[in-house]
Write an enzyme that holds these catalytic residues in place. Structure first.
Site, PDB file in Angstrom:
ATOM      1  N   SER A 145       0.855  -1.201   0.000  1.00 49.67           N
ATOM      2  CA  SER A 145       0.000   0.000   0.000  1.00 49.67           C
ATOM      3  C   SER A 145       0.887   1.246   0.000  1.00 49.67           C
ATOM      4  O   SER A 145       2.084   1.166   0.296  1.00 49.67           O
ATOM      5  CB  SER A 145      -0.863  -0.027   1.259  1.00 49.67           C
ATOM      6  OG  SER A 145      -1.434   1.234   1.532  1.00 49.67           O
ATOM      7  N   TYR A 158      -3.754  -0.723   9.791  1.00 46.61           N
ATOM      8  CA  TYR A 158      -3.499  -0.864   8.352  1.00 46.61           C
ATOM      9  C   TYR A 158      -2.075  -0.417   8.036  1.00 46.61           C
ATOM     10  O   TYR A 158      -1.338  -1.100   7.320  1.00 46.61           O
ATOM     11  CB  TYR A 158      -4.522  -0.033   7.570  1.00 46.61           C
ATOM     12  CG  TYR A 158      -4.525  -0.303   6.079  1.00 46.61           C
ATOM     13  CD1 TYR A 158      -5.133  -1.438   5.559  1.00 46.61           C
ATOM     14  CD2 TYR A 158      -3.925   0.583   5.188  1.00 46.61           C
ATOM     15  CE1 TYR A 158      -5.142  -1.679   4.194  1.00 46.61           C
ATOM     16  CE2 TYR A 158      -3.934   0.346   3.822  1.00 46.61           C
ATOM     17  CZ  TYR A 158      -4.541  -0.789   3.332  1.00 46.61           C
ATOM     18  OH  TYR A 158      -4.541  -1.031   1.969  1.00 46.61           O
TER      19      TYR A 158
HETATM   20  P1  NAP Z   1     -11.808  -5.077  -1.594  1.00 44.51           P
HETATM   21  O1  NAP Z   1     -12.584  -4.750  -2.830  1.00 44.51           O
HETATM   22  O2  NAP Z   1     -12.379  -4.754  -0.261  1.00 44.51           O
HETATM   23  O3  NAP Z   1     -11.353  -6.595  -1.662  1.00 44.51           O
HETATM   24  C1  NAP Z   1     -10.692  -7.227  -0.604  1.00 44.51           C
HETATM   25  C2  NAP Z   1     -10.669  -8.714  -0.833  1.00 44.51           C
HETATM   26  O4  NAP Z   1     -10.137  -9.367   0.338  1.00 44.51           O
HETATM   27  C3  NAP Z   1     -12.071  -9.279  -1.049  1.00 44.51           C
HETATM   28  O5  NAP Z   1     -12.014 -10.344  -1.952  1.00 44.51           O
HETATM   29  C4  NAP Z   1     -12.397  -9.774   0.338  1.00 44.51           C
HETATM   30  O6  NAP Z   1     -13.385 -10.753   0.388  1.00 44.51           O
HETATM   31  C5  NAP Z   1     -11.074 -10.336   0.765  1.00 44.51           C
HETATM   32  N1  NAP Z   1     -11.084 -10.571   2.198  1.00 44.51           N
HETATM   33  C6  NAP Z   1     -11.277  -9.644   3.170  1.00 44.51           C
HETATM   34  N2  NAP Z   1     -11.265 -10.239   4.374  1.00 44.51           N
HETATM   35  C7  NAP Z   1     -11.073 -11.557   4.147  1.00 44.51           C
HETATM   36  C8  NAP Z   1     -10.983 -12.703   4.989  1.00 44.51           C
HETATM   37  N3  NAP Z   1     -11.070 -12.602   6.327  1.00 44.51           N
HETATM   38  N4  NAP Z   1     -10.767 -13.908   4.428  1.00 44.51           N
HETATM   39  C9  NAP Z   1     -10.690 -14.026   3.084  1.00 44.51           C
HETATM   40  N5  NAP Z   1     -10.770 -12.991   2.237  1.00 44.51           N
HETATM   41  C10 NAP Z   1     -10.973 -11.781   2.766  1.00 44.51           C
HETATM   42  O7  NAP Z   1     -10.446  -4.293  -1.607  1.00 44.51           O
HETATM   43  P2  NAP Z   1      -9.341  -4.033  -2.716  1.00 44.51           P
HETATM   44  O8  NAP Z   1      -9.179  -2.574  -2.804  1.00 44.51           O
HETATM   45  O9  NAP Z   1      -9.559  -4.831  -3.941  1.00 44.51           O
HETATM   46  O10 NAP Z   1      -8.082  -4.575  -1.898  1.00 44.51           O
HETATM   47  C11 NAP Z   1      -7.262  -5.644  -2.297  1.00 44.51           C
HETATM   48  C12 NAP Z   1      -5.912  -5.492  -1.634  1.00 44.51           C
HETATM   49  O11 NAP Z   1      -5.321  -4.272  -2.103  1.00 44.51           O
HETATM   50  C13 NAP Z   1      -5.973  -5.369  -0.106  1.00 44.51           C
HETATM   51  O12 NAP Z   1      -4.861  -6.017   0.461  1.00 44.51           O
HETATM   52  C14 NAP Z   1      -5.883  -3.866   0.104  1.00 44.51           C
HETATM   53  O13 NAP Z   1      -5.357  -3.535   1.378  1.00 44.51           O
HETATM   54  C15 NAP Z   1      -4.919  -3.491  -1.002  1.00 44.51           C
HETATM   55  N6  NAP Z   1      -4.937  -2.082  -1.375  1.00 44.51           N
HETATM   56  C16 NAP Z   1      -6.049  -1.473  -1.870  1.00 44.51           C
HETATM   57  C17 NAP Z   1      -5.992  -0.125  -2.209  1.00 44.51           C
HETATM   58  C18 NAP Z   1      -7.154   0.612  -2.768  1.00 44.51           C
HETATM   59  O14 NAP Z   1      -7.054   1.835  -2.956  1.00 44.51           O
HETATM   60  N7  NAP Z   1      -8.256  -0.011  -3.066  1.00 44.51           N
HETATM   61  C19 NAP Z   1      -4.802   0.582  -2.051  1.00 44.51           C
HETATM   62  C20 NAP Z   1      -3.701  -0.071  -1.537  1.00 44.51           C
HETATM   63  C21 NAP Z   1      -3.771  -1.398  -1.210  1.00 44.51           C
HETATM   64  P3  NAP Z   1     -14.908 -10.360   0.759  1.00 44.51           P
HETATM   65  O15 NAP Z   1     -15.481  -9.784  -0.494  1.00 44.51           O
HETATM   66  O16 NAP Z   1     -15.502 -11.654   1.168  1.00 44.51           O
HETATM   67  O17 NAP Z   1     -14.860  -9.371   1.888  1.00 44.51           O
END
Ligand code: NAP
Length: 253
Positions: A145, A158
């Site tokens: 991140s 986080y």
């Molecule tokens: P998202 O749409 O909220 O997706 C998160 C994913 O993780 C979903 O598939 C979710 O499943 C899964 N997950 C959460 N808790 C879980 C658990 N206990 N067991 C199994 N799976 C679980 O978020 P995203 O933005 O795509 O994030 C993906 C990654 O990128 C994360 O590590 C996040 O920190 C990182 N990231 C995102 C951003 C951003 O701006 N979006 C920036 C930097 C880093 P469910 O649908 O079942 O909850």
């Protein structure tokens, strides 16, 4: 020819949290490059499965709550039993909790640390053991991140967890390069997914964020496609322990 180095045909990639968001984008990219996908999700992942099968690739669905790091050995055993092997691991699943540091609860600390860094480490450990047993090396890509580099605000667990991801990426790369295992990370900037819905709905925060991004827009799951395929491919064989920002220039400001 160099483009052949990006061809992932015959490879098996395990992607956590691929039912939506960045995980779905990366699973689709890997499938487009030739991989079959093992998807590890808390709930169902039917949409991802349908889209991957439409590309002519296999999709192996596994259900697991990744808050519990003790599940990792079982996940890898079952995944290998179903798919035959693993070549690529993408540690994508992650969560965020927002609260002032003065009021932050132990539960919000533990939940985020458990999935974002503890499970990431122990799943990598299990998959690295599998890579070593297979004898062909492998690729691990962790999702870090901007808060691997910066302090952030109102997200203490986080920030701690994603700073750990960058450090662990280096540590695992150092120990496992000798086995032909490349461990790297991608640090997404501000991407339009469920994770950032709250921020994008806050007009003032949304405007302040956009104003700071040189590219002038939020990122999308599609922006992850090139970087993930590169780091998962032989084109990145001599890239070890690096965290690649995919942030529209945010860190350059
Ligand atoms: P998202 O749409 O909220 O997706 C998160 C994913 O993780 C979903 O598939 C979710 O499943 C899964 N997950 C959460 N808790 C879980 C658990 N206990 N067991 C199994 N799976 C679980 O978020 P995203 O933005 O795509 O994030 C993906 C990654 O990128 C994360 O590590 C996040 O920190 C990182 N990231 C995102 C951003 C951003 O701006 N979006 C920036 C930097 C880093 P469910 O649908 O079942 O909850």
């Amino acid at each position: 020819m160099i483009l052949n180095a990006f061809n992932l045909e015959g490879k098996i990639a395990l992607v956590t949290g691929c039912n939506t968001g960045l995980g779905q984008g990366m699973a689709l990219a890997l499938a487009e490059a030739g991989c079959d996908i093992i998807g590890v999700n808390r709930a169902g992942s039917e949409e991802t499965q349908t889209r991957i099968q439409a590309l002519g690739r296999r999709f192996f669905p596994f259900q697991a709550d990744l808050t519990d790091a003790t599940r990792t050995a079982q996940i890898v055993t079952q995944a290998v039993a179903a798919a035959g092997k693993i070549d690529i691991l993408v540690n994508n699943a992650g969560i965020i909790r927002r609260e002032d540091a003065l009021n932050f609860s132990e539960k919000d600390w533990d939940d985020v640390m458990n999935i974002n860094s503890k499970t990431l480490f122990f799943l990598s450990q299990q998959v690295a053991r599998q890579f070593i047993a297979q004898g062909q090396g492998g690729k691990i890509i962790n999702i870090a991140s901007m808060l691997s580099f910066q302090g952030g605000i109102r997200v203490p667990s986080y920030t701690a967890s994603k700073s750990a991801v960058m450090g662990l990426t280096r540590l695992m790369a150092n120990e496992w390069a000798q086995y032909g295992i490349n461990v790297n990370a991608i640090a997404p900037g501000y991407m339009a997914t469920n994770n950032t819905g709250q921020l994008r709905n806050d007009e003032a925060r949304n405007e302040a964020i956009l104003e700071r991004i040189p590219a002038g827009r939020w990122g999308t799951p599609d922006d992850m496609k090139g970087p993930i395929v590169f780091l998962a491919s032989p084109a990145a064989d001599y890239v070890n322990g690096y965290t690649l920002a995919v942030d529209g220039g945010w860190l350059a400001r």
